[in-house]
Motif scaffolding. Structure first.
Motif: not given
Length: 406
Positions: A20-26
């Motif tokens: 989480h919060n490395v390749i996306h932020t959802m």
């Protein structure tokens, strides 16, 4: 294999720890963990998160199962659950599809990743996701914005993975669309964000800055592919590269002092629980630079041409910085970049270092290249058991690596 609620809980925490919060932020972590506790969290999300995170678990339930193989049972269930809602798009379905797509990316199945990412894009377009709902909570609105950004990022990466031209999804996308910066978003209390909310000022807008580099990445990748296919000449490539170089320089200059790549800023971002995001932003930027300048490493082209020689040096400089970022990711607590995407970036950086070893006559450059190559190799050996795609990518490098017994 039966998975207890406790194991599910631990795997979801590992997902937030490593992915989480490395390749996306959802997804807002605190809200999701509350939903998990209450039994209302999306099971598509849970199974997809477990598929990504099981490889990092040391729970005895996984003993005897190779780390890179542990996610298969969870992804099968995530896919089965998604099929029940394939024609009923929602924020949940888009987020689940992105997670499923990244799982297949880690398996090395670029086509499956592109298909699931494409479905996420279709769901987003069907719902006009870029039109943020006015009647939702501020937290819900921000999750919409970050999901839309993550769909854009995943769509671009997956298109490049299978060598097709990215589809523009902007629909007037504002690169400053995020209303909360990274610290404010992760600190949001889901119980206090109904109606008006005044977020404290904070200078950490890393995902907003990453969004600004998407177009540069797309154009660089398309340009490289066209030259490799013979559609444009090297001379034409040089002309376009000048423009993209200028845009990359402008991006770096636009960073506020607290987001520039320094040891002090790494420490500060770690203290804000954003160390991985900080390193991810910078390794992505320098990856774009190393691939833009990679064609200039051809020594035959650089003979007596100062501009081409300078561009080759820029490729090597970014490859060096990537290795330095990987060093920080392994030496600094809570900064580890264990996602497969960074394995791909490390392999390209290693190819640049190998080029220096083969063709440089500079003693200092040779010594530094050896050090960086050894560091990259250790990093790749550390993550290849987690991701089949990294295992596949690193095998040729491993067989020919001159310092693997160092």
């Amino acid at each position: 294999m039966q998975t207890s609620r406790e194991v599910f809980h631990d795997l979801v925490l590992l997902y937030f720890r490593f992915i989480h919060n490395v390749i996306h932020t959802m997804i807002h972590e605190a809200s999701f963990m509350h939903q998990f506790k209450e039994g209302t969290a999306s099971m598509i999300h849970i199974y997809a998160m477990c598929a990504l995170a099981a490889r990092f678990s040391d729970d005895p339930v996984f003993h005897g199962i190779a780390r890179g193989s542990r996610g298969s049972i969870y992804i099968s269930e995530a896919v089965r659950l998604f099929q029940q809602s394939i024609i009923t798009p929602s924020l949940e379905s888009m987020q689940g599809l992105i997670l499923i797509g990244y799982y297949y990316g880690g398996e090395g199945d670029g086509k499956a990743k592109h298909i699931y990412t494409g479905l996420a894009r279709l769901h987003a377009e069907t719902l006009s996701l870029w039109e943020i709902p006015k009647d939702g909570s501020l937290l819900s609105q921000e999750e919409h914005r970050r999901t839309w950004l993550s769909v854009n990022i995943a769509s671009d990466w997956s298109a490049i993975d299978i060598s097709v031209e990215p589809i523009s999804l902007n629909h007037g996308l504002d690169v400053d669309l995020l209303k909360f910066d990274d610290i404010a978003f992760q600190s949001l209390d889901p119980y206090l964000v109904q109606g008006t909310y005044s977020s404290p000022q904070s200078p950490y807008n890393m995902w907003a800055y990453m969004a600004r580099s998407l177009g540069i990445f797309n154009q660089t990748s398309v340009l490289l592919r066209r030259m490799s296919q013979g559609s444009i000449s090297f001379h034409d490539y040089c002309q376009e590269a000048v423009v993209l170089e200028g845009r990359l320089d402008e991006w770096e200059k636009s960073l506020p002092p607290n987001l520039r790549y320094t040891t002090e800023n790494i420490t500060s971002s770690v203290n804000q629980r954003l160390g991985r995001t900080f390193l991810a932003m910078h390794i992505g930027y320098h990856h774009f630079r190393q691939i833009l300048f990679f064609p200039f490493l051809d020594a035959r082209r650089n003979h007596d041409n100062m501009k081409l020689t300078k561009n080759a040096w820029q490729c090597k400089r970014s490859a060096d910085i990537i290795s330095d970022i990987l060093r920080h990711s392994t030496d600094t607590e809570n900064c580890d970049l264990n996602c497969f995407i960074y394995g791909h970036i490390a392999v390209i950086s290693s190819c640049v270092h190998l080029h220096t070893l083969l063709f440089s006559g500079n003693t200092g450059a040779l010594s530094m290249a050896r050090q960086w190559l050894l560091l990259n190799f250790k990093y790749l050996m550390g993550i290849k058991s987690y991701w089949p795609v990294v295992e596949h990518s690193v095998s040729p490098l491993s067989r020919n690596f001159p310092y693997k017994h160092a």
